[in-house]
Structure formats: C-alpha cells, structure tokens
Design a protein around this motif. Sequence first.
Motif, PDB file in Angstrom:
ATOM      1  N   LYS A 270       0.430  -1.142  -0.283  1.00  0.00           N
ATOM      2  CA  LYS A 270      -0.055   0.284   0.020  1.00  0.00           C
ATOM      3  C   LYS A 270       0.392   1.734  -0.145  1.00  0.00           C
ATOM      4  O   LYS A 270       0.475   2.996  -0.402  1.00  0.00           O
ATOM      5  CB  LYS A 270      -1.156  -0.006   1.301  1.00  0.00           C
ATOM      6  N   LEU A 271       1.738   1.034  -0.035  1.00  0.00           N
ATOM      7  CA  LEU A 271       3.076   2.510   0.423  1.00  0.00           C
ATOM      8  C   LEU A 271       4.266   1.604  -0.508  1.00  0.00           C
ATOM      9  O   LEU A 271       4.625   0.886  -0.811  1.00  0.00           O
ATOM     10  CB  LEU A 271       3.576   2.390   2.072  1.00  0.00           C
ATOM     11  N   ALA A 272       5.049   3.202  -1.260  1.00  0.00           N
ATOM     12  CA  ALA A 272       5.812   2.815  -1.671  1.00  0.00           C
ATOM     13  C   ALA A 272       7.145   3.114  -1.363  1.00  0.00           C
ATOM     14  O   ALA A 272       7.519   1.709  -1.378  1.00  0.00           O
ATOM     15  CB  ALA A 272       6.051   4.597  -2.607  1.00  0.00           C
ATOM     16  N   PHE A 273       7.038   3.339   0.275  1.00  0.00           N
ATOM     17  CA  PHE A 273       8.199   2.462   1.310  1.00  0.00           C
ATOM     18  C   PHE A 273       8.003   3.424   2.556  1.00  0.00           C
ATOM     19  O   PHE A 273       7.057   4.471   3.231  1.00  0.00           O
ATOM     20  CB  PHE A 273       9.738   3.498   1.029  1.00  0.00           C
ATOM     21  N   GLY A 274       8.013   2.731   3.780  1.00  0.00           N
ATOM     22  CA  GLY A 274       7.603   3.174   5.295  1.00  0.00           C
ATOM     23  C   GLY A 274       9.113   3.642   5.611  1.00  0.00           C
ATOM     24  O   GLY A 274       9.923   3.315   4.951  1.00  0.00           O
ATOM     25  N   ALA A 275       8.871   4.202   6.644  1.00  0.00           N
ATOM     26  CA  ALA A 275      10.311   4.776   7.518  1.00  0.00           C
ATOM     27  C   ALA A 275       9.689   4.937   9.069  1.00  0.00           C
ATOM     28  O   ALA A 275       8.504   5.218   9.291  1.00  0.00           O
ATOM     29  CB  ALA A 275      10.130   6.565   7.200  1.00  0.00           C
ATOM     30  N   SER A 276      10.407   4.152   9.498  1.00  0.00           N
ATOM     31  CA  SER A 276      10.076   4.249  11.061  1.00  0.00           C
ATOM     32  C   SER A 276      11.655   3.397  11.592  1.00  0.00           C
ATOM     33  O   SER A 276      12.807   3.865  11.480  1.00  0.00           O
ATOM     34  CB  SER A 276       9.461   2.886  11.389  1.00  0.00           C
ATOM     35  N   GLY A 277      11.940   3.253  12.865  1.00  0.00           N
ATOM     36  CA  GLY A 277      12.999   2.943  13.519  1.00  0.00           C
ATOM     37  C   GLY A 277      13.085   1.479  12.961  1.00  0.00           C
ATOM     38  O   GLY A 277      11.724   0.796  12.888  1.00  0.00           O
ATOM     39  N   TYR A 278      14.242   1.097  12.831  1.00  0.00           N
ATOM     40  CA  TYR A 278      14.692   0.005  11.928  1.00  0.00           C
ATOM     41  C   TYR A 278      13.941  -1.130  13.171  1.00  0.00           C
ATOM     42  O   TYR A 278      13.770  -2.450  12.263  1.00  0.00           O
ATOM     43  CB  TYR A 278      16.080  -0.137  12.259  1.00  0.00           C
ATOM     44  N   SER A 279      14.181  -1.463  14.090  1.00  0.00           N
ATOM     45  CA  SER A 279      13.959  -2.003  14.894  1.00  0.00           C
ATOM     46  C   SER A 279      12.705  -2.796  14.515  1.00  0.00           C
ATOM     47  O   SER A 279      12.224  -4.131  15.133  1.00  0.00           O
ATOM     48  CB  SER A 279      14.381  -2.347  16.687  1.00  0.00           C
ATOM     49  N   GLU A 280      11.953  -2.199  14.625  1.00  0.00           N
ATOM     50  CA  GLU A 280      10.544  -2.152  14.048  1.00  0.00           C
ATOM     51  C   GLU A 280      10.028  -3.851  13.160  1.00  0.00           C
ATOM     52  O   GLU A 280       9.197  -4.245  13.469  1.00  0.00           O
ATOM     53  CB  GLU A 280       9.278  -0.897  13.844  1.00  0.00           C
ATOM     54  N   PHE A 281      11.499  -3.345  12.483  1.00  0.00           N
ATOM     55  CA  PHE A 281      11.502  -4.705  11.087  1.00  0.00           C
ATOM     56  C   PHE A 281      12.342  -5.914  11.226  1.00  0.00           C
ATOM     57  O   PHE A 281      12.354  -6.216  10.322  1.00  0.00           O
ATOM     58  CB  PHE A 281      11.741  -3.400   9.918  1.00  0.00           C
ATOM     59  N   LEU A 282      13.607  -5.550  12.521  1.00  0.00           N
ATOM     60  CA  LEU A 282      13.761  -6.325  12.209  1.00  0.00           C
ATOM     61  C   LEU A 282      13.641  -8.406  11.753  1.00  0.00           C
ATOM     62  O   LEU A 282      14.050  -9.301  11.135  1.00  0.00           O
ATOM     63  CB  LEU A 282      14.451  -7.014  13.639  1.00  0.00           C
TER      64      LEU A 282
END
Length: 336
Positions: A214-226
Amino acid sequence: MRSRRAALVGALAAVSMIAVSACGATADKDESGGGSGSGKPVTGLRLMVPNTPGSGYDLTARTVTQVMQDTDVASGVQVFNLPGASGTVGLQRLVNEKGNGKMAMQMGLGVVGASYTSKSKATLTDTTPIAKLIEEAGAIVVPKDSPYKTMDDLVTAWKKTPKKFAVGGGSTAGGPDHLLPMQLAKAVGIKPKDVNFVSYDGGGELLPAILGNKLAFGASGYSEFLDQIEAGQVRVLAVTSEKPIDALKDTPTLKDSGIDLVFTNWRGIVAPPGITQEQEKTWVDALTTMHDSKEWQAQLEKNGWVDAFATGDEFGTFLTEQDKAVADLLAELGLA
C-alpha cells in the motif's frame, strides 16, 4: 522481537506494581530518603510515561526503573502512564507539577513535535532537562517485491510524482516517523508539502501496509522490522544513522547512498520546572550511576539501543536545538 518486548514490558510492569505496593503510589516528596552522597537508594521517585503501556517510551521507562532498582540506585520507583494528545497531556501535567523534584517524565523526539502540532500550552522549554538516554536510527523500508532496489531508484521515482508516491510512518504529524520522510524529502530536493504522507498508529499498523504494497516505502525505527527483514518479507534500502548498524551490517546509510542526512530518534527524561539544584542533581546522579552499570549496558544490547547519554546543560542544549529544528520544519509544513 515483538514477543520478546511484550514479555519484557509485562515483567517490568509487574516489578513496577510490586514497587508501588511497597512504597505507596503517592509518596510525599519531602519524606523520600537517599540522594546524592547519602550512599542509600533514592526513594519516592515517580516516572511518568506520556503514552500507553507497551510503547517505546513505556519500555524505556520501565527498563530504566528496573535497572535503578536492581543496582540499588533507587528503591520503590513508581512508573505510571498518562496518555493523550501524542504525549502533551503528560507534558502539561509535568509542567503543572512545578517544584516537584520527585517526578520526571520519559519523553523523546515525538513529544517535541507534538507540543507544536497539538498546540500545547506547555512546552519542553518549560521543563528541567535531566538526561538524554538512547538513540535509535530510522530505516527506509520497502516490500520484498518492490521495484526499488536502491535509494537512488526510489528517489528518482519519488521526484517524478511526489504527490502520488505514498509514504508511510507509524506516527502522527510531528512524530519521528513523520519528521524523517519530511527531512529526507528536503535533502533530495522534494518540497515537504508535496509529500503524500500516510499516518499509521505505530509500527503494528505500518507493517501490514508495507507488506500489502500500500506504500512506496515506510519510514520508522529499524528495530520495528528486524523480524520481517530476517524473514525476507521486507527490504531496507538505507538506515539513517551516521555509521552502519551492527544488526544490519550490509545496509548502507543515507550518506553512503549520496544523501546528506543523518536522522535519529531519541529518548530522554525531563523534570518539572522550578526544582532545586539538589533535586536535579539527585535525578542526574541516579541516572548516571544506572547508566554506568553492566545491567544497563546489557539492556542497551538486548533492545538494540544506541547509548547517547548526556545530562544537565549538555542535554538542555541538545533539547533547545531539537526544538528549534522541529519547529522550523513544522512551520514550513504549516503545522506549527
């Protein structure tokens, strides 16, 4: 990662409740003992979290108090949550506690932005800076099958049709996940007002939007996605730190990608206005002793936090600089 954090928050909440039962939830600030030079644990301290249990601020606050108690720096520290208006309900409460040297508030970059976007009467310049604790870099994340393989690919496409390029973050306007793509846009020559920013209520809502393309990209703290990075469900095009991150050794920084931007989310502690120098020193000394302990160093590693400890005037100067930078950016966006 998520389940581990949930378990830790639960355990720390239990520790906090036991502490409250032992000392009383409303310890009188004049009856608390200990303090600088006494050699005894400080008692009667209360640490407010201006958002909900399980949040990043909550995890940080409960980790701080657990380590303070485990190392006998303090005894019976009470952590309590006062959510509302992206942290500014808690900020107003703190400012109203003028002269109360036994209360402090866990906060960070998100509260700086919210103080403007929420039109808060209370501001962080009204508070007493105590300590900056940690930093966490952001990450630019795309779905696994995204056509963008590098930051150059992404920026080239973004600049062609910025208003149609959906960018997501796990915070409202003025929060870290909003400020990051706005600063990134400025760095690559896109007007922040042209950014098509989609706000999500934390990483728990942001991640499905990324996974669902749904997004071209997401921006957040990297630990959210490990966990998702390790599973190959998402890809990180860049991290926003000055240097590469150990947990993502093969991922370039924005600077490595030719973009002159370093962005870090951070968390710290502030106290009410009007406290005495001795009361301020009690907090600073307790947190300094906690910071120097092996128990705190273990928590930094466990949670993937970057040590960014600074106290007193050093933190105060940093806070003033952050306040101005955020205010200027939000004013440019018409949000402050």
